[in-house]
Design a protein around this motif. Structure first.
Motif, PDB file in Angstrom:
ATOM      1  N   CYS A  26       0.847  -1.188   0.000  1.00  0.00           N
ATOM      2  CA  CYS A  26       0.000   0.000   0.000  1.00  0.00           C
ATOM      3  C   CYS A  26       0.885   1.241   0.000  1.00  0.00           C
ATOM      4  O   CYS A  26       2.068   1.193   0.359  1.00  0.00           O
ATOM      5  N   TRP A  55      -2.649   3.117  -3.533  1.00  0.00           N
ATOM      6  CA  TRP A  55      -2.845   1.697  -3.828  1.00  0.00           C
ATOM      7  C   TRP A  55      -2.878   0.892  -2.541  1.00  0.00           C
ATOM      8  O   TRP A  55      -2.323   1.287  -1.512  1.00  0.00           O
ATOM      9  N   GLU A 112      -3.940  -4.288  -8.127  1.00  0.00           N
ATOM     10  CA  GLU A 112      -2.679  -3.927  -7.482  1.00  0.00           C
ATOM     11  C   GLU A 112      -1.863  -5.166  -7.117  1.00  0.00           C
ATOM     12  O   GLU A 112      -2.232  -5.958  -6.256  1.00  0.00           O
ATOM     13  N   ASP A 163      -3.236  -5.435 -13.341  1.00  0.00           N
ATOM     14  CA  ASP A 163      -2.510  -4.303 -12.792  1.00  0.00           C
ATOM     15  C   ASP A 163      -1.694  -3.784 -13.972  1.00  0.00           C
ATOM     16  O   ASP A 163      -0.648  -4.320 -14.308  1.00  0.00           O
ATOM     17  N   THR A 166       2.964   0.054 -11.565  1.00  0.00           N
ATOM     18  CA  THR A 166       1.670   0.248 -12.211  1.00  0.00           C
ATOM     19  C   THR A 166       1.692   1.557 -12.993  1.00  0.00           C
ATOM     20  O   THR A 166       2.196   2.571 -12.510  1.00  0.00           O
ATOM     21  N   ASN A 171      -5.473   0.073  -7.449  1.00  0.00           N
ATOM     22  CA  ASN A 171      -4.786   1.337  -7.679  1.00  0.00           C
ATOM     23  C   ASN A 171      -5.840   2.376  -8.040  1.00  0.00           C
ATOM     24  O   ASN A 171      -6.747   2.111  -8.843  1.00  0.00           O
TER      25      ASN A 171
END
Length: 307
Positions: free
Chosen positions: A123, A153, A185, A214, A232, A287
């Motif tokens: 994250c 994310w 993600e 992703d 990403t 995301n």
């Protein structure tokens, strides 16, 4: 007397007559002569170079449309029809009262302006200048700089935003649409990483978007130069729309939950939650892109359309 006519699509019959009157090059040539002075039918026939009978037929079409008028005057043998133009300006508006202009309100929310969150796994948040807080540390989502975030994310959990609803107290809502750029993600981009990303409105499930990837492999159109290629890169513009007959996802009806089912005026705000349901089949995270990351150049957008 020269006049001006203003019309719209509701004036169908008259509009059709005018369109017919102006659809002939001969009739347009006749109008050019009549802009200079009055002519009788025989004079028009001679000026344009057509038989008098044909000139009379053209004059009749123009008269029926209200572009010219005719009067009878004494002639060599009986009376003759004298033509004069009676229309100076014609305005046509391509609108109709059947589909009036709708009252629309649009609210744009930065991705870092969430009011509640619960995140886990990989994250983080980033602004245009770099990371915000510490990567993979959920507590960083409390960082005051989060309001500058342009991408965030997480692999599990949710983020929630609150939108104003005061207009609903005085106007009747026809539809409400929420749009955002999202994707799955993984730790880095992964084109084989599906995720079921859900939206809740005031705590009620509105629907789940089954994202396939992703996304990466090419740079997002808006990403800053320092953003690594392995990360990403972009998402898909996704829209949930609530109408009187149900809820739609990217234009396809997904359930029967209508506007009245989401308790939109019971609270002082409308809560929009995005995240991964605990029972989702594909726990692939999310995301969420702001206006300076990804491909679409927009923040979170809530659009309300009123009667």
């Amino acid at each position: 007397m020269i006049q001006t006519i203003k019309m719209n699509l509701d004036d169908g019959e008259h509009l059709a007559l005018l369109a017919k009157a102006l659809s002939s090059e001969v009739r347009i040539e006749i109008l050019k002569y009549l802009r200079q002075k009055e002519y009788n039918v025989n004079e028009l026939a001679e000026a344009v170079g057509i038989p008098a009978s044909s000139a009379a037929a053209h004059v009749k079409v123009l008269e029926e449309a209200g572009v010219i008028k005719t009067t009878l005057a004494p002639g060599v043998r009986g009376s003759m029809k004298v033509c004069s133009i009676c229309l100076d300006h014609l305005y046509v508006e391509l609108r109709s009262s059947i589909n009036p202009v709708q009252d629309v309100e649009i609210f744009k929310m930065p991705v870092g302006s969430y009011t509640d969150y619960q995140v886990g796994g990989t994250c983080g948040l980033c602004g245009t200048k770099g990371p915000i807080g510490v990567e993979d540390a959920p507590r960083s989502f409390y960082d005051p700089e989060r309001f500058e975030a342009q991408i965030l994310w997480f692999q599990s959990g949710y983020v929630e935003y609150r939108f104003p609803n005061q207009s609903l107290l005085k106007k009747k809502l026809l539809s409400m649409e929420f749009s955002c750029e999202i994707c799955s993600e993984d730790h880095e981009y992964n084109l084989e990483w599906p995720s079921d990303i859900s939206l809740w409105i005031n705590g009620k499930m509105a629907g789940t978007f089954e994202c396939s990837s992703d996304f990466g492999g090419r740079r997002g159109k808006l990403n800053p130069d320092w953003w690594p290629d392995k990360n990403t890169q972009y998402g898909l513009l996704t829209k949930w729309t609530v109408k009187k007959d149900g809820t739609y996802l990217n234009g396809k009806k997904i359930n029967q939950n209508a506007i009245g089912d989401y308790d939109l005026i019971e609270k002082e705000y409308i809560a929009i939650r995005l995240g991964i349901e605990e029972t989702a089949q594909h726990q692939g995270g999310m995301n969420l892109f702001g206006e300076n990351f990804g491909d679409y150049g927009q923040n979170l957008i809530l659009t309300m359309t009123f009667e």
